[in-house]
Design an enzyme around this catalytic site. Structure first.
Site, PDB file in Angstrom:
ATOM      1  CB  ILE A 159     -17.374 -41.642 -54.293  1.00  0.00           C
ATOM      2  CG1 ILE A 159     -18.120 -42.573 -55.258  1.00  0.00           C
ATOM      3  CG2 ILE A 159     -18.361 -40.705 -53.600  1.00  0.00           C
ATOM      4  CD1 ILE A 159     -19.061 -43.569 -54.598  1.00  0.00           C
ATOM      5  CG  ASP A 178      -7.553 -43.613 -49.596  1.00  0.00           C
ATOM      6  OD1 ASP A 178      -6.847 -44.634 -49.553  1.00  0.00           O
ATOM      7  OD2 ASP A 178      -8.570 -43.514 -50.291  1.00  0.00           O
ATOM      8  CB  THR A 235     -23.144 -40.922 -49.323  1.00  0.00           C
ATOM      9  OG1 THR A 235     -21.766 -40.626 -49.552  1.00  0.00           O
ATOM     10  CG2 THR A 235     -23.908 -39.660 -49.012  1.00  0.00           C
ATOM     11  CD  GLU A 266     -28.690 -49.728 -46.874  1.00  0.00           C
ATOM     12  OE1 GLU A 266     -28.247 -48.642 -46.452  1.00  0.00           O
ATOM     13  OE2 GLU A 266     -28.583 -50.091 -48.065  1.00  0.00           O
ATOM     14  CG  HIS A 298     -28.306 -47.256 -50.593  1.00  0.00           C
ATOM     15  ND1 HIS A 298     -27.711 -48.258 -49.894  1.00  0.00           N
ATOM     16  CD2 HIS A 298     -27.427 -46.918 -51.574  1.00  0.00           C
ATOM     17  CE1 HIS A 298     -26.531 -48.537 -50.431  1.00  0.00           C
ATOM     18  NE2 HIS A 298     -26.337 -47.718 -51.455  1.00  0.00           N
TER      19      HIS A 298
HETATM   20  P1  NAI Z   1     -13.161 -46.758 -54.526  1.00  0.00           P
HETATM   21  O1  NAI Z   1     -12.787 -48.194 -54.445  1.00  0.00           O
HETATM   22  O2  NAI Z   1     -12.854 -45.985 -55.764  1.00  0.00           O
HETATM   23  O3  NAI Z   1     -12.476 -45.971 -53.305  1.00  0.00           O
HETATM   24  C1  NAI Z   1     -12.470 -46.393 -51.992  1.00  0.00           C
HETATM   25  C2  NAI Z   1     -11.276 -45.739 -51.311  1.00  0.00           C
HETATM   26  O4  NAI Z   1     -11.359 -46.017 -49.918  1.00  0.00           O
HETATM   27  C3  NAI Z   1      -9.919 -46.248 -51.839  1.00  0.00           C
HETATM   28  O5  NAI Z   1      -9.120 -45.163 -52.237  1.00  0.00           O
HETATM   29  C4  NAI Z   1      -9.341 -46.974 -50.622  1.00  0.00           C
HETATM   30  O6  NAI Z   1      -7.920 -46.860 -50.545  1.00  0.00           O
HETATM   31  C5  NAI Z   1     -10.022 -46.222 -49.491  1.00  0.00           C
HETATM   32  N1  NAI Z   1      -9.990 -46.913 -48.205  1.00  0.00           N
HETATM   33  C6  NAI Z   1      -9.900 -48.256 -47.972  1.00  0.00           C
HETATM   34  N2  NAI Z   1      -9.848 -48.468 -46.649  1.00  0.00           N
HETATM   35  C7  NAI Z   1      -9.917 -47.251 -46.053  1.00  0.00           C
HETATM   36  C8  NAI Z   1      -9.896 -46.828 -44.686  1.00  0.00           C
HETATM   37  N3  NAI Z   1      -9.792 -47.694 -43.671  1.00  0.00           N
HETATM   38  N4  NAI Z   1      -9.973 -45.504 -44.447  1.00  0.00           N
HETATM   39  C9  NAI Z   1     -10.052 -44.609 -45.449  1.00  0.00           C
HETATM   40  N5  NAI Z   1     -10.074 -44.958 -46.759  1.00  0.00           N
HETATM   41  C10 NAI Z   1     -10.015 -46.269 -47.031  1.00  0.00           C
HETATM   42  O7  NAI Z   1     -14.716 -46.697 -54.177  1.00  0.00           O
HETATM   43  P2  NAI Z   1     -15.764 -45.561 -54.571  1.00  0.00           P
HETATM   44  O8  NAI Z   1     -16.338 -45.829 -55.910  1.00  0.00           O
HETATM   45  O9  NAI Z   1     -15.182 -44.228 -54.289  1.00  0.00           O
HETATM   46  O10 NAI Z   1     -16.932 -45.876 -53.515  1.00  0.00           O
HETATM   47  C11 NAI Z   1     -16.732 -45.723 -52.121  1.00  0.00           C
HETATM   48  C12 NAI Z   1     -17.885 -46.382 -51.392  1.00  0.00           C
HETATM   49  O11 NAI Z   1     -19.086 -45.663 -51.651  1.00  0.00           O
HETATM   50  C13 NAI Z   1     -18.202 -47.812 -51.870  1.00  0.00           C
HETATM   51  O12 NAI Z   1     -17.397 -48.768 -51.202  1.00  0.00           O
HETATM   52  C14 NAI Z   1     -19.653 -47.971 -51.506  1.00  0.00           C
HETATM   53  O13 NAI Z   1     -19.712 -48.539 -50.205  1.00  0.00           O
HETATM   54  C15 NAI Z   1     -20.185 -46.539 -51.456  1.00  0.00           C
HETATM   55  N6  NAI Z   1     -21.201 -46.273 -52.496  1.00  0.00           N
HETATM   56  C16 NAI Z   1     -22.419 -45.747 -52.105  1.00  0.00           C
HETATM   57  C17 NAI Z   1     -23.399 -45.470 -53.053  1.00  0.00           C
HETATM   58  C18 NAI Z   1     -24.732 -44.868 -52.691  1.00  0.00           C
HETATM   59  O14 NAI Z   1     -25.672 -44.934 -53.502  1.00  0.00           O
HETATM   60  N7  NAI Z   1     -24.903 -44.262 -51.529  1.00  0.00           N
HETATM   61  C19 NAI Z   1     -23.162 -45.775 -54.478  1.00  0.00           C
HETATM   62  C20 NAI Z   1     -21.824 -46.246 -54.778  1.00  0.00           C
HETATM   63  C21 NAI Z   1     -20.904 -46.514 -53.807  1.00  0.00           C
END
Ligand code: NAI
Length: 334
Positions: A159, A178, A235, A266, A298
Site C-alpha cells: 500500500i 521502512d 488508513t 473501532e 474503515h
Molecule cells: P505490507 O506487509 O505489504 O507492508 C507493510 C510494510 O510496513 C512492510 O514493508 C514493512 O517492512 C513495513 N514496516 C514494518 N514495521 C515498520 C515500522 N516500524 N515502521 C515503518 N514500516 C514498517 O502491508 P500492506 O498491504 O502495505 O498493508 C499495510 C497495512 O495497511 C496493513 O498492515 C493493514 O494494517 C492496513 N490495511 C488497511 C486497510 C483499510 O481498509 N484501511 C486495508 C488493508 C490493509
C-alpha cells in the site's frame, strides 16, 4: 465442510457466494453467515464447522482459538491483510491453520488515502454541504496545492508503494520510512529515518502494520517532531496512533489536520449503523468536533475489485490447506 463466516455484512455474503458458485458445482463447501463478531460469547456458533472466516475486528485470542479447536475447527480464514487480532502463537500450539489475504488491492487503500488528503486539503466535504444549502461563499474553503509538498510515508509495503506512486504523480516530494525499504521505492522518493521524515513532511501517512513495536508509533513525542500545521493520515490500524496525544496536538494547533479511516477502539463502532444510538466513547466524539478532522469507518479496502479478490483468495487459502499444500498466505507465529 461448513464454514462459519463471522462479522458478515451483505456485501461479504454477495462476494463470497459468487466466488463459491464460480468454483464449485458439487457443493462440498457450505457457508454459514453470522453478523456477530467472533468472540468468546459467539464462538459456539461455529459448532460443526471445519473453518471460520473472520475480519479485522473479530477477536481471536487464545481463549477463542482454544474454544474453536475444541469444537473441531481446523482453519481460520482472514478476509483481511492485517492479523494483529489473532494470537498466532496460540493458533500454532493448537495446530490451527491461519491464512490471510495479503494483497487484495493495495490501490484501493492508496487511492482512498488520496481521497482523504484531497478532501481535507480542499474542503470538498464542506463545500458539498454548503452548496446544497445555497451557500456559495468560498471563505473557509482555502486549500493549498499538493504539487511541491513533501509527503512522508511510514511503511513502504504494497500500500505504501502504491501511495508513493500516486503522490509522485502529483508532483510531491516523497519521503519513506521502512525498516526494509523495497528497491522499487528508489524511483519514487527518498528513504528517510522516522524523525527526519516527521520533521520534513507536510503530510504524514501511515502504511505499516500494527505490531507490538508499532503500537502508538505516533505518540506525543513523535507528534511534537512533526512540522507545525502538517496533516496526519492513518488508513492502516488505529493502534498506531496515541489518540489522546493526537487530540492534544490538534487542540494546541500543532497538528494542522487529521484524517483517519481506522480507530483504536473501532470494534465498538465501525461496520454498524449507530445513528440512533448514544455513543459513549468520549474520545471518538471529541475527534468529531474538530473542523480539521475527517473520520471514515474503515472503508479504505471497500472496492468491488478488492472484495472480489478477498473472496477468491479466501477460498484459495482453504483449498491449499485442505490439499495439505504449503500456503504462501499462511500466518506463522514468529
Ligand atoms: P505490507 O506487509 O505489504 O507492508 C507493510 C510494510 O510496513 C512492510 O514493508 C514493512 O517492512 C513495513 N514496516 C514494518 N514495521 C515498520 C515500522 N516500524 N515502521 C515503518 N514500516 C514498517 O502491508 P500492506 O498491504 O502495505 O498493508 C499495510 C497495512 O495497511 C496493513 O498492515 C493493514 O494494517 C492496513 N490495511 C488497511 C486497510 C483499510 O481498509 N484501511 C486495508 C488493508 C490493509
Amino acid at each position: 465442510m461448513k464454514i462459519a463466516v463471522f462479522s458478515a455484512q451483505p456485501y461479504d455474503r454477495r462476494f463470497l457466494d459468487d466466488a463459491l458458485a464460480r468454483r464449485q458445482a458439487g457443493g462440498a463447501l457450505a457457508l454459514q453467515y453470522f453478523t456477530e463478531p467472533l468472540s468468546l460469547q459467539s464462538v459456539a456458533l461455529a459448532q460443526g464447522c471445519g473453518a471460520v472466516c473472520v475480519f479485522v475486528n473479530d477477536a481471536l485470542d487464545a481463549g477463542v482459538l482454544a474454544a474453536l479447536a475444541a469444537q473441531g475447527v481446523r482453519a481460520v480464514l482472514l478476509r483481511c491483510a492485517g492479523y494483529n487480532n489473532v494470537d498466532l502463537a496460540a493458533a500454532a500450539r493448537l495446530g490451527l491453520f491461519v491464512a490471510r489475504v495479503p494483497a487484495y488491492s493495495p490501490e484501493a487503500v492508496a487511492e482512498f488515502t488520496l481521497a482523504l488528503v484531497l478532501t481535507l486539503n480542499r474542503h470538498t466535504h464542506r463545500a458539498y454541504a454548503r452548496v446544497r444549502e445555497g451557500n456559495f461563499a468560498l471563505d473557509g474553503l482555502l486549500g493549498s496545492n499538493l504539487h511541491g509538498k513533501t509527503v512522508g510515508l511510514i511503511g513502504l509495503g504494497k500500500i505504501g508503494l502504491a501511495a508513493a506512486r500516486i503522490f509522485h504523480g502529483f508532483g510531491c516530494r516523497v519521503l519513506g520510512y521502512d525498516p526494509a525499504p523495497p528497491a522499487g521505492f528508489r524511483a519514487l522518493g527518498q528513504a528517510a529515518q522516522l524523525p527526519a521524515l516527521l520533521a520534513a513532511s507536510d503530510i504524514v501517512s501511515l502504511h505499516c502494520p500494527l505490531l507490538p513495536a508499532t503500537h502508538h508509533l505516533l505518540d506525543a513525542a513523535a507528534l511534537a517532531r512533526m512540522k507545525p500545521g502538517a496533516m496526519l493520515v492513518n488508513t492502516s490500524r488505529g493502534g498506531l496512533l496515541d489518540t489522546g496525544a493526537v487530540i492534544d496536538a490538534l487542540k494546541s494547533r500543532h497538528l494542522g489536520a487529521l484524517a483517519i479511516d481506522v480507530y483504536e477502539q473501532e470494534s465498538e463502532l465501525f461496520f454498524h449503523d449507530h445513528s440512533a444510538d448514544i455513543i459513549s466513547d468520549d474520545v471518538f466524539q471529541r475527534l468529531l468536533t474538530f473542523p480539521n478532522v475527517l473520520v471514515t469507518g474503515h472503508q479504505g479496502f471497500f472496492t468491488t475489485e478488492a472484495l472480489r479478490e478477498i473472496a477468491e483468495t479466501t477460498f484459495d487459502n482453504l483449498e491449499c490447506h485442505r490439499a495439505g499444500k504449503p500456503c504462501a498466505n499462511a500466518c506463522l507465529a514468529t
